[in-house]
Design a protein around this motif. Structure first.
Motif, PDB file in Angstrom:
ATOM      1  N   ALA A 187      -7.905   7.285   6.220  1.00 11.94           N
ATOM      2  CA  ALA A 187      -8.023   6.145   5.313  1.00 11.94           C
ATOM      3  C   ALA A 187      -7.037   5.037   5.679  1.00 11.94           C
ATOM      4  N   LYS A 188      -5.804   5.403   6.021  1.00 13.35           N
ATOM      5  CA  LYS A 188      -4.803   4.396   6.379  1.00 13.35           C
ATOM      6  C   LYS A 188      -5.154   3.684   7.679  1.00 13.35           C
ATOM      7  N   LEU A 189      -5.952   4.360   8.502  1.00 12.79           N
ATOM      8  CA  LEU A 189      -6.388   3.756   9.760  1.00 12.79           C
ATOM      9  C   LEU A 189      -7.699   3.001   9.611  1.00 12.79           C
ATOM     10  N   GLY A 190      -8.158   2.845   8.377  1.00 11.40           N
ATOM     11  CA  GLY A 190      -9.280   1.955   8.099  1.00 11.40           C
ATOM     12  C   GLY A 190     -10.638   2.591   7.938  1.00 11.40           C
ATOM     13  N   ALA A 191     -10.718   3.920   7.892  1.00  9.62           N
ATOM     14  CA  ALA A 191     -12.015   4.597   7.798  1.00  9.62           C
ATOM     15  C   ALA A 191     -12.421   4.830   6.343  1.00  9.62           C
TER      16      ALA A 191
END
Length: 306
Positions: free
Chosen positions: A51-55
């Motif tokens: 999630a923190k990597l944008g997924a």
């Protein structure tokens, strides 16, 4: 059918993190520098890394109907992770682990799986029949039936299945039949192959053995020595980034999440491993668990040398 970038299945724990100058000798007592209660569990860590990597991320797991379970669900929701597929147990408490970290940043853990071990197979089946994502990421910190069911169903659904075979004690060989990629560290590699990996040459040998068991893409993680990737009959050494290790908790989970996100985004496997190595290096250079995991922007802009 809901669409996500990554679906993650795995454990959710409340961790008791103890920071020590050094580990006490057997039978001795020592004073901790700090003791903190933090969200953990390999599954939750990997989902938050994604999630923190944008997924756009969905999570399959289990917590107890207790205060720890409520805290862990809120933590996932605060990271915009879809939690509707998380089971809440009336009979078993939320998993809890004690994590001890020494001055070198190395960690040792002990704990109980709690509700993670009670993840219902029918819940897993129903979820994977009703979600759509190119990547499925899981570990082995829930029950063996739930892991095997998830692997089979994700494979049948055409997802690219990334298996982090951790913890080593929970490994079972049938799982490899359904994984498109497996990412063992040194301990897990020894558990799978019987080879004690201390060199790149040994890692290459072990990776070929794992591939022969039916896995097309093998990544043997060597910590400070980087990674060995084996695919299509070719071994590639991915050199490590040079950082000062402060805290290794969550490094492997950061690697797994970053690999899943970047491979799903680009389809370039070796580039995804490079990205995952860099994300994990950033994580170990920072104190903390999930809060210290990097964002995509941080990984892309960080100036690290090899």
């Amino acid at each position: 059918m809901p669409k996500f970038d990554v679906v993650v299945m795995g454990s959710i724990n409340l961790d008791v993190k103890v920071l020590l100058a050094k580990y006490p000798e057997y039978g001795h007592t020592t004073t901790a520098q700090t003791i903190d209660l933090i969200p953990g569990g390999k599954g939750a860590n990997q989902a938050i890394a994604c999630a923190k990597l944008g997924a756009q991320t969905a999570f399959i797991g289990a917590v107890g109907l207790d205060s720890a379970g409520k805290q862990m669900l809120k933590n996932l929701e605060d990271h915009q992770i879809d939690t509707q597929y998380i089971q809440q147990s009336w009979t078993t408490g939320t998993g809890t682990f004690v994590v001890m970290v020494d001055a070198a940043g190395e960690n040792t853990m002990v704990g109980m799986l709690g509700a993670n071990a009670d993840l219902d197979v029918s819940k897993v089946e129903a979820t994977l029949a009703n979600v759509n994502a190119p990547i499925f990421l899981l570990q082995m910190e829930t029950s063996q039936p739930s892991v095997l069911t998830a692997l089979k169903q994700a494979k049948q659904a055409g997802m690219f299945v990334i298996l982090d075979p951790a913890p080593a004690d929970n490994y079972f060989e049938e799982a490899l039949q359904y994984a498109d990629c497996v990412t063992p560290n040194e301990q897990e590699t020894e558990r799978i192959t019987g080879i004690k990996v201390t060199t790149v040459a040994q890692a290459k040998e072990a990776a070929q053995i794992i591939a022969a068991k039916g896995v097309a893409n093998v990544i043997v993680k060597l910590g400070r020595a980087g990674s060995v990737v084996y695919r299509n009959g070719v071994s590639t050494v991915i050199a490590p980034y040079k950082v000062h290790a402060v805290d290794t908790v969550g490094a492997g989970d950061t690697f797994a999440g970053a690999l899943a996100v970047e491979y799903g985004r680009t389809g370039d496997f070796l580039a995804a491993v490079e990205f995952a190595n860099k994300a994990a290096a950033l994580k170990v250079s920072r104190a903390g668990g999930q809060a210290a995991m990097p964002t995509r922007k941080e990984v892309l802009t960080a100036k690290l040398s090899k």
